[in-house]
Write an enzyme that holds these catalytic residues in place. Structure first.
Site, PDB file in Angstrom:
ATOM      1  N   ALA A   1       9.520   7.270  -7.888  1.00 48.23           N
ATOM      2  CA  ALA A   1       8.883   7.908  -9.052  1.00 48.23           C
ATOM      3  C   ALA A   1       7.378   7.614  -9.065  1.00 48.23           C
ATOM      4  CB  ALA A   1       9.543   7.414 -10.338  1.00 48.23           C
TER       5      ALA A   1
ATOM      6  N   GLY B   1       0.767  -1.234   0.000  1.00 47.20           N
ATOM      7  CA  GLY B   1       0.000   0.000   0.000  1.00 47.20           C
ATOM      8  C   GLY B   1       0.799   1.285   0.000  1.00 47.20           C
TER       9      GLY B   1
ATOM     10  N   HIS C   1       1.875   0.810 -12.989  1.00 45.67           N
ATOM     11  CA  HIS C   1       2.682  -0.367 -13.311  1.00 45.67           C
ATOM     12  C   HIS C   1       4.159   0.018 -13.252  1.00 45.67           C
ATOM     13  CE1 HIS C   1       3.655  -4.209 -15.082  1.00 45.67           C
ATOM     14  NE2 HIS C   1       4.496  -3.569 -15.882  1.00 45.67           N
TER      15      HIS C   1
ATOM     16  N   ARG D   1     -14.139 -16.215 -11.065  1.00 46.44           N
ATOM     17  CA  ARG D   1     -13.645 -14.855 -11.277  1.00 46.44           C
ATOM     18  C   ARG D   1     -14.820 -13.894 -11.485  1.00 46.44           C
ATOM     19  NH1 ARG D   1      -8.705 -13.024 -12.668  1.00 46.44           N
ATOM     20  NH2 ARG D   1      -7.874 -15.096 -13.013  1.00 46.44           N
TER      21      ARG D   1
ATOM     22  N   ASN E   1      -4.487   2.492 -13.307  1.00 46.27           N
ATOM     23  CA  ASN E   1      -3.562   1.548 -12.670  1.00 46.27           C
ATOM     24  C   ASN E   1      -2.143   2.097 -12.752  1.00 46.27           C
ATOM     25  OD1 ASN E   1      -2.613  -1.009 -11.604  1.00 46.27           O
ATOM     26  ND2 ASN E   1      -1.946  -1.526 -13.684  1.00 46.27           N
TER      27      ASN E   1
END
Ligand code: GRF
Length: 200
Positions: A174, A13, A110, A66, A108
């Site tokens: 970053a 987190g 990544h 799912r 999102n």
């Protein structure tokens, strides 16, 4: 006008915390209404609670499929009152129905300069590939894994002495700058999947 946002996590987190901290600024155009984890033991849940943020667990192991998990998660997101969703180290692939329902409102982060190094173990793979620049990407969520229009990227140098751990640390710093900047732009209505790049 501050836009209500939810954060989905599975673990530590730290990106979640960067977003929570950013939202504390009086002029930030979003606020976090809930943090949802698919793992009951995610350390990020405690951190969120310590910051006074409501938390909820939708444990994927409670669901037979799912699709059933996605439905429960979709329900939780609607109940949270969020208009935007930030995936921050959320380790489940979401199905097309849920992704479609949040089209243009779900983002999102990544840990690579997409389209390079989709998937896991990005820092190891960047070192193995011998790239001189690595970094992170925030993108709109679409049905493909780590795909979807890119909102912003921040690159960091790869140093000769780097290990996956030292590189991960540099990229994570970053990430903590990039993600709040991208949420700000989304909440201000400055970006869409058709026109995703932040214009300064
Ligand atoms: C980050 O590197 C993020 O880019 C990736 O998973 C990691 C999560 O870290 N998707 P944290 O839970 O935000 O600390």
């Amino acid at each position: 006008m501050s836009v209500p946002a939810a954060i989905l996590i599975s673990g530590r987190g730290s990106n979640m915390l960067a977003l929570i901290e950013a939202c504390k600024a009086p002029d930030f155009p979003a606020h976090i209404v809930q943090v949802i984890s698919n793992r009951p033991q995610a350390p990020g849940l405690d951190i969120a609670r310590q910051h006074g943020i409501d938390t909820r667990v939708v444990d994927h192991t409670d669901f037979a499929s799912r699709a059933a998990f996605d439905q429960a998660l979709g329900r939780a997101l609607r109940e949270s009152g969020a208009h935007l969703v930030c995936l921050a180290g959320f380790m489940r692939l979401l199905g097309p129905d849920l992704v479609h329902a949040w089209h243009g409102r779900m983002i999102n982060i990544h840990p690579s300069l997409l389209p390079a190094f989709k998937g896991l173990n990005t820092h190891e793979r960047a070192l193995q590939a011998g790239v001189s620049e690595h970094g992170c990407t925030v993108h709109f969520v679409s049905a493909g894994m780590d795909e979807g229009p890119v909102i912003g990227q921040e690159s960091v140098p790869v140093k000769p002495e780097d290990t996956p751990q030292t590189l991960a640390r540099r990229v994570l710093e970053a990430e903590h700058r990039l993600y709040p900047a991208c949420l700000r732009a989304l909440a201000q209505g400055r970006i869409t999947p058709q026109s995703p790049q932040i214009q300064s």
